[in-house]
Write a protein that holds these residues in place. Sequence first.
Motif, PDB file in Angstrom:
ATOM      1  N   ALA A   2       4.895  48.418  14.637  1.00 54.05           N
ATOM      2  CA  ALA A   2       4.263  49.066  13.265  1.00 54.05           C
ATOM      3  C   ALA A   2       3.638  47.892  12.576  1.00 54.05           C
ATOM      4  CB  ALA A   2       5.238  49.873  12.648  1.00 54.05           C
ATOM      5  N   SER A   3       4.456  46.696  12.307  1.00 50.42           N
ATOM      6  CA  SER A   3       3.965  45.548  11.613  1.00 50.42           C
ATOM      7  C   SER A   3       3.086  44.966  11.925  1.00 50.42           C
ATOM      8  CB  SER A   3       5.051  44.710  11.543  1.00 50.42           C
ATOM      9  OG  SER A   3       4.892  43.396  10.795  1.00 50.42           O
ATOM     10  N   THR A   4       3.038  44.565  13.513  1.00 47.25           N
ATOM     11  CA  THR A   4       1.656  44.046  13.981  1.00 47.25           C
ATOM     12  C   THR A   4       0.354  44.956  14.035  1.00 47.25           C
ATOM     13  OG1 THR A   4       3.434  43.275  15.884  1.00 47.25           O
ATOM     14  CG2 THR A   4       1.199  43.256  16.559  1.00 47.25           C
ATOM     15  N   ALA A  42      13.879  49.930  25.047  1.00 49.16           N
ATOM     16  CA  ALA A  42      13.261  50.073  23.616  1.00 49.16           C
ATOM     17  C   ALA A  42      14.227  50.274  22.694  1.00 49.16           C
ATOM     18  CB  ALA A  42      12.459  51.194  23.719  1.00 49.16           C
ATOM     19  N   THR A  43      14.091  49.828  21.606  1.00 47.01           N
ATOM     20  CA  THR A  43      14.986  50.126  20.058  1.00 47.01           C
ATOM     21  C   THR A  43      14.131  50.476  18.917  1.00 47.01           C
ATOM     22  OG1 THR A  43      14.745  47.900  19.365  1.00 47.01           O
ATOM     23  CG2 THR A  43      16.463  48.089  20.816  1.00 47.01           C
ATOM     24  N   GLY A  44      14.721  51.477  18.107  1.00 47.57           N
ATOM     25  CA  GLY A  44      14.255  51.970  17.159  1.00 47.57           C
ATOM     26  C   GLY A  44      13.625  50.696  16.125  1.00 47.57           C
ATOM     27  N   HIS A  45      14.465  49.494  16.193  1.00 44.74           N
ATOM     28  CA  HIS A  45      13.801  48.197  15.511  1.00 44.74           C
ATOM     29  C   HIS A  45      12.628  47.748  16.082  1.00 44.74           C
ATOM     30  CE1 HIS A  45      14.110  44.347  13.712  1.00 44.74           C
ATOM     31  NE2 HIS A  45      14.609  45.116  12.652  1.00 44.74           N
ATOM     32  N   GLY A  46      12.647  47.962  17.195  1.00 44.12           N
ATOM     33  CA  GLY A  46      11.385  47.517  17.927  1.00 44.12           C
ATOM     34  C   GLY A  46       9.983  48.330  17.410  1.00 44.12           C
ATOM     35  N   PHE A  47      10.263  49.362  17.225  1.00 45.39           N
ATOM     36  CA  PHE A  47       9.053  50.277  16.728  1.00 45.39           C
ATOM     37  C   PHE A  47       8.597  49.686  15.320  1.00 45.39           C
ATOM     38  CE2 PHE A  47      10.727  53.542  19.444  1.00 45.39           C
ATOM     39  CZ  PHE A  47       9.697  53.803  20.177  1.00 45.39           C
ATOM     40  N   ARG A  48       9.721  49.263  14.569  1.00 45.58           N
ATOM     41  CA  ARG A  48       9.292  48.626  13.320  1.00 45.58           C
ATOM     42  C   ARG A  48       8.223  47.289  13.392  1.00 45.58           C
ATOM     43  NH1 ARG A  48      12.657  48.639   8.784  1.00 45.58           N
ATOM     44  NH2 ARG A  48      13.111  46.555   8.813  1.00 45.58           N
ATOM     45  N   ALA A  49       8.884  46.429  14.433  1.00 40.68           N
ATOM     46  CA  ALA A  49       7.868  45.291  14.544  1.00 40.68           C
ATOM     47  C   ALA A  49       6.467  45.769  15.159  1.00 40.68           C
ATOM     48  CB  ALA A  49       8.538  44.220  15.808  1.00 40.68           C
ATOM     49  N   ARG A  82       7.026  45.034   2.563  1.00 37.62           N
ATOM     50  CA  ARG A  82       7.872  45.876   1.810  1.00 37.62           C
ATOM     51  C   ARG A  82       8.630  47.029   2.245  1.00 37.62           C
ATOM     52  NH1 ARG A  82       9.077  41.832  -0.640  1.00 37.62           N
ATOM     53  NH2 ARG A  82       8.142  41.067  -2.453  1.00 37.62           N
ATOM     54  N   GLN A  83       7.340  47.551   2.967  1.00 32.90           N
ATOM     55  CA  GLN A  83       7.843  48.783   3.483  1.00 32.90           C
ATOM     56  C   GLN A  83       8.811  48.803   4.678  1.00 32.90           C
ATOM     57  OE1 GLN A  83       6.998  51.994   2.746  1.00 32.90           O
ATOM     58  NE2 GLN A  83       6.545  50.929   1.035  1.00 32.90           N
ATOM     59  N   LEU A  84       8.955  47.455   5.418  1.00 36.08           N
ATOM     60  CA  LEU A  84       9.981  47.055   6.334  1.00 36.08           C
ATOM     61  C   LEU A  84      11.023  46.515   5.528  1.00 36.08           C
ATOM     62  CD1 LEU A  84       7.550  45.404   8.771  1.00 36.08           C
ATOM     63  CD2 LEU A  84       8.591  47.702   9.088  1.00 36.08           C
ATOM     64  N   ALA A  85      11.210  46.468   4.318  1.00 36.75           N
ATOM     65  CA  ALA A  85      12.353  46.228   3.599  1.00 36.75           C
ATOM     66  C   ALA A  85      12.585  44.505   3.656  1.00 36.75           C
ATOM     67  CB  ALA A  85      13.785  46.963   3.867  1.00 36.75           C
ATOM     68  N   ASN A 133      11.938  36.537   4.498  1.00 35.80           N
ATOM     69  CA  ASN A 133      12.319  36.992   5.810  1.00 35.80           C
ATOM     70  C   ASN A 133      11.261  38.160   6.396  1.00 35.80           C
ATOM     71  OD1 ASN A 133      14.107  38.027   7.901  1.00 35.80           O
ATOM     72  ND2 ASN A 133      15.005  39.468   6.660  1.00 35.80           N
ATOM     73  N   GLN A 134      10.096  37.515   6.645  1.00 31.36           N
ATOM     74  CA  GLN A 134       8.992  38.184   7.001  1.00 31.36           C
ATOM     75  C   GLN A 134       9.142  38.349   8.652  1.00 31.36           C
ATOM     76  OE1 GLN A 134       5.611  36.846   5.149  1.00 31.36           O
ATOM     77  NE2 GLN A 134       5.817  37.751   3.253  1.00 31.36           N
ATOM     78  N   VAL A 135       8.307  39.575   8.949  1.00 30.23           N
ATOM     79  CA  VAL A 135       8.504  39.623  10.628  1.00 30.23           C
ATOM     80  C   VAL A 135       7.123  39.132  11.140  1.00 30.23           C
ATOM     81  CG1 VAL A 135       9.874  41.497  11.649  1.00 30.23           C
ATOM     82  CG2 VAL A 135       8.042  42.134  10.202  1.00 30.23           C
ATOM     83  N   ARG A 136       6.234  38.915  10.329  1.00 26.46           N
ATOM     84  CA  ARG A 136       5.045  38.312  10.820  1.00 26.46           C
ATOM     85  C   ARG A 136       5.191  36.974  11.515  1.00 26.46           C
ATOM     86  NH1 ARG A 136       1.631  37.339   6.816  1.00 26.46           N
ATOM     87  NH2 ARG A 136       3.257  38.017   5.388  1.00 26.46           N
TER      88      ARG A 136
END
Length: 81
Positions: free
Chosen positions: A54-56, A45-52, A70-73, A78-81
């Motif tokens: 959370a987004s989901t 696991a990585t910290g960045h994985g938590f961001r993804a 915006r919260q993910l900057a 450049n969207q994660v969805r």
Amino acid sequence: IAVLKELQGLHTQDFILPNNANPLKHMSENTILFALYRMGYHSKATGHGFRATASTILNEKGFRSDVIERQLAHGERNQVR
């Protein structure tokens, strides 16, 4: 918000998560990663994985996607969805 306000009252620094060595700076980007390592999640696991994650979850719960991004900057292109 209530938790953040409570944390704000616990210290006088500018950051909610200050740097342990220098409270005038923010917490290191690696702090979460090394905490994961110490908990046995090295290479799992990585910290960045938590961001993804959370987004989901937030998108599935119906939160506004532009606010999540915006919260993910992330910018418009450049969207994660």
